[in-house]
Design a protein around this motif. Structure first.
Motif, mmCIF file in Angstrom:
data_model
loop_
_atom_site.group_PDB
_atom_site.id
_atom_site.type_symbol
_atom_site.label_atom_id
_atom_site.label_comp_id
_atom_site.label_asym_id
_atom_site.label_seq_id
_atom_site.Cartn_x
_atom_site.Cartn_y
_atom_site.Cartn_z
ATOM 1 N N LEU A 40 0.852 -1.189 0.000
ATOM 2 C CA LEU A 40 0.000 0.000 0.000
ATOM 3 C C LEU A 40 0.886 1.237 0.000
ATOM 4 N N VAL A 41 0.747 2.039 -1.036
ATOM 5 C CA VAL A 41 1.554 3.248 -1.205
ATOM 6 C C VAL A 41 0.696 4.473 -0.917
ATOM 7 N N SER A 42 1.037 5.212 0.130
ATOM 8 C CA SER A 42 0.367 6.480 0.427
ATOM 9 C C SER A 42 1.182 7.580 -0.230
ATOM 10 N N ALA A 43 0.588 8.269 -1.199
ATOM 11 C CA ALA A 43 1.372 9.214 -2.001
ATOM 12 C C ALA A 43 0.605 10.489 -2.297
ATOM 13 N N ALA A 44 1.365 11.555 -2.504
ATOM 14 C CA ALA A 44 0.798 12.859 -2.855
ATOM 15 C C ALA A 44 -0.075 12.742 -4.095
ATOM 16 N N ALA A 45 -1.190 13.451 -4.104
ATOM 17 C CA ALA A 45 -2.174 13.360 -5.195
ATOM 18 C C ALA A 45 -1.571 13.691 -6.557
ATOM 19 N N SER A 46 -0.569 14.537 -6.582
ATOM 20 C CA SER A 46 0.046 14.935 -7.851
ATOM 21 C C SER A 46 0.799 13.802 -8.531
ATOM 22 N N LEU A 47 0.976 12.685 -7.822
ATOM 23 C CA LEU A 47 1.709 11.550 -8.381
ATOM 24 C C LEU A 47 0.802 10.492 -9.004
ATOM 25 N N LYS A 48 -0.490 10.707 -8.973
ATOM 26 C CA LYS A 48 -1.449 9.663 -9.341
ATOM 27 C C LYS A 48 -1.152 8.989 -10.687
ATOM 28 N N GLU A 49 -1.150 9.733 -11.763
ATOM 29 C CA GLU A 49 -0.983 9.136 -13.084
ATOM 30 C C GLU A 49 0.393 8.477 -13.242
ATOM 31 N N SER A 50 1.424 9.163 -12.800
ATOM 32 C CA SER A 50 2.779 8.631 -12.986
ATOM 33 C C SER A 50 3.021 7.367 -12.168
ATOM 34 N N LEU A 51 2.537 7.334 -10.935
ATOM 35 C CA LEU A 51 2.739 6.143 -10.107
ATOM 36 C C LEU A 51 1.920 4.963 -10.612
ATOM 37 N N GLU A 52 0.719 5.226 -11.067
ATOM 38 C CA GLU A 52 -0.095 4.133 -11.598
ATOM 39 C C GLU A 52 0.555 3.531 -12.837
ATOM 40 N N GLN A 53 1.112 4.379 -13.692
ATOM 41 C CA GLN A 53 1.799 3.876 -14.876
ATOM 42 C C GLN A 53 3.070 3.137 -14.491
ATOM 43 N N ALA A 54 3.790 3.682 -13.523
ATOM 44 C CA ALA A 54 5.008 3.016 -13.034
ATOM 45 C C ALA A 54 4.672 1.645 -12.463
ATOM 46 N N GLY A 55 3.519 1.555 -11.810
ATOM 47 C CA GLY A 55 3.093 0.290 -11.238
ATOM 48 C C GLY A 55 2.871 -0.779 -12.292
ATOM 49 N N HIS A 56 2.304 -0.399 -13.436
ATOM 50 C CA HIS A 56 2.090 -1.345 -14.535
ATOM 51 C C HIS A 56 3.435 -1.895 -15.026
ATOM 52 N N ILE A 57 4.410 -1.006 -15.110
ATOM 53 C CA ILE A 57 5.748 -1.426 -15.554
ATOM 54 C C ILE A 57 6.395 -2.340 -14.518
ATOM 55 N N TYR A 58 6.264 -1.977 -13.250
ATOM 56 C CA TYR A 58 6.885 -2.744 -12.173
ATOM 57 C C TYR A 58 6.361 -4.176 -12.150
ATOM 58 N N ARG A 59 5.071 -4.338 -12.344
ATOM 59 C CA ARG A 59 4.459 -5.656 -12.237
ATOM 60 C C ARG A 59 4.731 -6.547 -13.452
ATOM 61 N N GLN A 60 5.364 -5.989 -14.471
ATOM 62 C CA GLN A 60 5.765 -6.827 -15.595
ATOM 63 C C GLN A 60 6.821 -7.839 -15.162
ATOM 64 N N ASN A 61 7.651 -7.425 -14.210
ATOM 65 C CA ASN A 61 8.685 -8.317 -13.671
ATOM 66 C C ASN A 61 8.379 -8.786 -12.258
ATOM 67 N N LYS A 62 7.348 -8.204 -11.641
ATOM 68 C CA LYS A 62 6.974 -8.557 -10.265
ATOM 69 C C LYS A 62 5.472 -8.835 -10.208
ATOM 70 N N ALA A 63 5.061 -9.831 -10.965
ATOM 71 C CA ALA A 63 3.630 -10.144 -11.047
ATOM 72 C C ALA A 63 3.068 -10.611 -9.714
ATOM 73 N N ASN A 64 3.950 -11.025 -8.794
ATOM 74 C CA ASN A 64 3.496 -11.509 -7.482
ATOM 75 C C ASN A 64 3.195 -10.371 -6.508
ATOM 76 N N VAL A 65 3.483 -9.137 -6.920
ATOM 77 C CA VAL A 65 3.264 -7.987 -6.037
ATOM 78 C C VAL A 65 2.052 -7.183 -6.515
ATOM 79 N N THR A 66 1.109 -6.986 -5.633
ATOM 80 C CA THR A 66 -0.061 -6.167 -5.941
ATOM 81 C C THR A 66 0.135 -4.788 -5.304
ATOM 82 N N LEU A 67 0.036 -3.748 -6.119
ATOM 83 C CA LEU A 67 0.217 -2.381 -5.644
ATOM 84 C C LEU A 67 -1.133 -1.703 -5.464
ATOM 85 N N ASN A 68 -1.358 -1.167 -4.285
ATOM 86 C CA ASN A 68 -2.554 -0.381 -3.993
ATOM 87 C C ASN A 68 -2.119 1.019 -3.596
#
Length: 265
Positions: A40-68
């Motif tokens: 669970l990532v608590s993050a500043a609202a201004s990071l919404k789009e970039s972090l969500e996109q980064a999460g998609h990239i991260y899970r390409q190699n870490k499919a066992n990790v779910t990011l909320n």
């Protein structure tokens, strides 16, 4: 004698089989546990789009990790964490909130890093005219200025510093329409409920309904820095540390630059 040896042999064989089965079950349970890792990532609202996109990239190699994600004003997120709200990672839009958590011993200090930078801009509705500079906000034409609540929203704190350093704070303060986070400020300008607003340049880039008319000089406000750290309350510290290393990687940096962020040094 032979009968006794046979019995001992059979008992040993059964014990070995049971042990092997137990080990196999343990290993399989471990794999299942790894497959269900949640961060669970608590993050500043201004990071919404970039972090969500980064999460998609991260899970390409870490499919066992779910990011909320829990996006909001950095000050509000800080208070949630101090009050015991669950989170593994905190990313603030200012050092003030991270400093406060560090002083209270809430973060793992060896994981703290300065991640990104940003700039502060003045926006108006797309078809609005007559405002070209922060000083123009003192004019009678401007009735409402949207900005973040300075007590909890870093963008609001930076905006207040800009107005103070320009010597116009007392003139524009009666016009403030305060938002609980920077995205509320953006929405107020998009809808025409405010004549102008102060947001991060990255937020302005997400909207086709506003335009940037001025960028605040860096010497008019504190440096805009986004620090990141793992929280001591995290139940997945190893995974959280790995995630932060990804955010600091060249691949993630390229993505953040695409969204308009600067990379902290």
């Amino acid at each position: 004698m032979k009968t006794r040896q046979i019995i001992i042999f059979i008992c040993a064989l059964v014990a070995t089989l049971l042990l092997a089965r137990s080990i196999k079950f343990f290993d399989r349970s471990t794999v299942v546990a790894q497959a269900n890792t949640n961060l669970l990532v608590s993050a500043a609202a201004s990071l919404k789009e970039s972090l969500e996109q980064a999460g998609h990239i991260y899970r390409q190699n870490k499919a066992n990790v779910t990011l909320n994600y829990n996006f909001g004003a950095s000050g509000a997120l800080q208070q949630q964490i101090e009050n015991g709200a669950p989170a593994d990672i905190f990313i603030s839009a200012a050092t003030k909130q991270m400093d406060a958590l560090q002083e209270k011993g809430t973060i793992l200090t060896d994981t703290r890093r300065n991640l990104l930078t940003n700039s502060l801009v003045l926006i108006v509705p797309k078809n609005y005219s007559g405002i070209a500079d922060f000083r123009d906000l003192t004019g009678s034409k401007v009735k409402k200025i949207a900005m973040g609540e300075p007590r909890s929203v870093p963008a609001g704190q930076y905006a207040e510093q800009v107005f103070k350093n320009l010597g116009i704070l007392s003139q524009v303060r009666p016009k403030f329409v305060l938002g609980n986070n920077v995205r509320q400020v953006l929405a107020a300008v998009e809808s025409g409920n405010a004549d102008a607003g102060v947001v991060y340049s990255t937020d302005a880039r997400t909207s086709q309904q506003v335009k940037v008319v001025a960028t605040a000089a860096e010497n008019l406000h504190s440096a805009i820095v986004y620090p990141v750290a793992v929280l001591k309350s995290s139940k997945n510290m190893a995974a959280a540390r790995e995630y932060i290393q990804f955010l600091l990687s060249d691949r993630a940096k390229t993505l953040f630059k695409k969204y308009g962020f600067g990379i902290a040094r």
